[in-house]
Design a protein around this motif. Structure first.
Motif, mmCIF file in Angstrom:
data_model
loop_
_atom_site.group_PDB
_atom_site.id
_atom_site.type_symbol
_atom_site.label_atom_id
_atom_site.label_comp_id
_atom_site.label_asym_id
_atom_site.label_seq_id
_atom_site.Cartn_x
_atom_site.Cartn_y
_atom_site.Cartn_z
ATOM 1 N N THR A 13 0.832 -1.197 0.000
ATOM 2 C CA THR A 13 0.000 0.000 0.000
ATOM 3 C C THR A 13 0.872 1.254 0.000
ATOM 4 O O THR A 13 2.056 1.208 0.352
ATOM 5 N N THR A 14 0.284 2.377 -0.358
ATOM 6 C CA THR A 14 0.981 3.649 -0.238
ATOM 7 C C THR A 14 1.014 4.057 1.233
ATOM 8 O O THR A 14 0.111 3.719 2.003
ATOM 9 N N GLU A 26 2.266 4.468 8.160
ATOM 10 C CA GLU A 26 2.193 3.023 8.039
ATOM 11 C C GLU A 26 2.141 2.610 6.578
ATOM 12 O O GLU A 26 1.675 3.348 5.709
ATOM 13 N N ARG A 27 2.631 1.419 6.340
ATOM 14 C CA ARG A 27 2.554 0.804 5.022
ATOM 15 C C ARG A 27 2.319 -0.682 5.228
ATOM 16 O O ARG A 27 2.837 -1.257 6.188
ATOM 17 N N LYS A 28 1.508 -1.295 4.369
ATOM 18 C CA LYS A 28 1.185 -2.706 4.522
ATOM 19 C C LYS A 28 1.515 -3.474 3.264
ATOM 20 O O LYS A 28 1.410 -2.954 2.148
ATOM 21 N N VAL A 29 1.889 -4.738 3.462
ATOM 22 C CA VAL A 29 2.018 -5.668 2.358
ATOM 23 C C VAL A 29 0.823 -6.610 2.443
ATOM 24 O O VAL A 29 0.413 -7.002 3.533
ATOM 25 N N PHE A 30 0.224 -6.938 1.300
ATOM 26 C CA PHE A 30 -0.989 -7.745 1.331
ATOM 27 C C PHE A 30 -1.080 -8.654 0.117
ATOM 28 O O PHE A 30 -0.399 -8.450 -0.903
ATOM 29 N N THR A 31 -1.933 -9.650 0.231
ATOM 30 C CA THR A 31 -2.202 -10.568 -0.858
ATOM 31 C C THR A 31 -3.649 -11.028 -0.775
ATOM 32 O O THR A 31 -4.272 -10.957 0.291
ATOM 33 N N GLU A 32 -4.166 -11.499 -1.883
ATOM 34 C CA GLU A 32 -5.552 -11.943 -1.929
ATOM 35 C C GLU A 32 -5.676 -13.377 -1.417
ATOM 36 O O GLU A 32 -4.817 -14.226 -1.686
ATOM 37 N N LEU A 33 -6.758 -13.622 -0.685
ATOM 38 C CA LEU A 33 -7.099 -14.974 -0.253
ATOM 39 C C LEU A 33 -8.289 -15.432 -1.090
ATOM 40 O O LEU A 33 -9.410 -14.952 -0.898
#
Length: 252
Positions: A13-14, A26-33
Motif C-alpha cells: 500500500t501507499t 504506516e505501510r502494509k504488504v498484502f495478498t488476496e485470499l
C-alpha cells in the motif's frame, strides 16, 4: 512435486498516517485470499504475522518503524489469574453462541455504540451496514461471529452485549475484531472477558494458540493484550515468549 497452491502475489500500500503512533506513517504488504486453498494460505500466512481482512491477508511493512509486533497467547498453557477468574465468574451468566458469519441490525447497532465510545475518530467510525456486512460475511476461511448475550427470558434471546469476529485456523483461533457494550456498570471488562472466553474455548478444543493481532508497546490502547500469559511475539527468530512491561494496565 507440485506445490499445493500457487505462490501468492504480494502488493504494498501507499504510506498513510499511522493509527497507533502520532507522527508515524504506516505501510502494509498484502495478498488476496481466494480459491480452494484460501484456508491453507491463510494458516501459513498467519504463522508469519499476517492478519485477515475480508478476502485479504496483510501485515505491516513500514519503512522506518517496526513497532507493530504480532502476538499470540499459548492457550494450551493459559491459567487465568485471580482478577481474570473474578471476571469469568462475573460474566458466567452470559449466553455465548458461535454463529455463522451473517450480520444483523442488532450487531450493527452494538458496533456503532462501541465505535462511538472507544474509537470516535478511528477509520471505522463511518462504517455503514453494508461495510459491516462486507467485514463479517466476505470470508474465504472458516469464520464465526461469536455472540455474547444476557440470559434469555420467556423463550426470547437476551440483549446482545458483545461479539467477536473469529477465524478458526489450523493452530488456533484468530480474533479478527471484537466489540461490546462499554457503559454498562454491570458488564465492566467485557473486552477482557471475550478474550478469556476464546482462550478457554481454544484450550477445550485442543487448539494451542489464540492470535490477538498486533501489539505496540508505546500504544496504551493495546496494553490490555499484555495481561494474558504465556504470551509470544513474532521476531526475526520466530515466535518467542516475552514479558511485556505492563505498568498500569486498564481493563478493556
Amino acid at each position: 512435486m507440485s506445490a499445493p497452491f500457487r505462490f501468492p502475489r504480494f502488493f504494498v500500500t501507499t504510506p498513510a498516517p499511522c493509527p497507533y503512533l502520532p507522527g508515524k506513517t504506516e505501510r502494509k504488504v498484502f495478498t488476496e485470499l481466494s480459491g480452494p486453498n484460501a484456508a491453507e494460505l491463510n494458516d501459513a500466512l498467519g504463522r508469519i504475522g499476517f492478519r485477515r481482512s475480508q478476502g485479504v491477508a496483510y501485515r505491516p511493512s513500514c519503512i522506518d518503524c517496526a513497532a507493530c509486533v504480532s502476538v499470540r497467547v499459548v492457550a494450551s498453557e493459559f491459567q487465568p489469574n485471580a482478577t481474570q477468574r473474578k471476571l469469568i465468574r462475573r460474566h458466567s451468566d452470559l449466553e455465548v453462541t458461535a454463529c455463522k458469519p451473517w450480520t444483523t441490525e442488532e450487531q450493527y447497532e452494538l458496533l456503532c455504540r462501541y465505535l462511538k465510545a472507544r474509537h470516535p475518530v478511528g477509520g471505522m467510525v463511518g462504517m455503514d451496514e453494508s461495510d459491516f456486512a462486507d467485514m463479517v460475511e466476505q470470508s474465504p476461511v472458516k469464520t464465526f461471529l461469536v455472540e455474547y448475550r444476557e440470559p434469555s427470558a420467556d423463550g426470547r434471546p437476551g440483549k446482545l452485549v458483545g461479539a467477536c469476529l473469529t477465524d478458526q485456523q489450523g493452530d488456533g483461533l484468530s480474533m479478527i475484531y471484537s466489540f461490546f457494550e462499554t457503559d454498562d456498570p454491570a458488564r465492566q471488562g467485557l473486552g477482557t472477558y471475550i478474550i478469556l472466553d476464546h482462550l478457554l474455548r481454544a484450550g477445550r478444543a485442543k487448539l494451542p494458540y489464540v492470535y490477538l493481532g498486533y501489539w505496540v508497546a508505546e500504544a496504551r490502547r493495546m496494553a490490555y493484550k499484555a495481561r494474558f500469559k504465556p504470551i509470544e511475539r513474532l521476531g526475526a527468530d520466530g515466535w518467542r515468549r516475552f514479558e511485556p512491561d505492563q505498568g498500569e494496565l486498564p481493563l478493556n
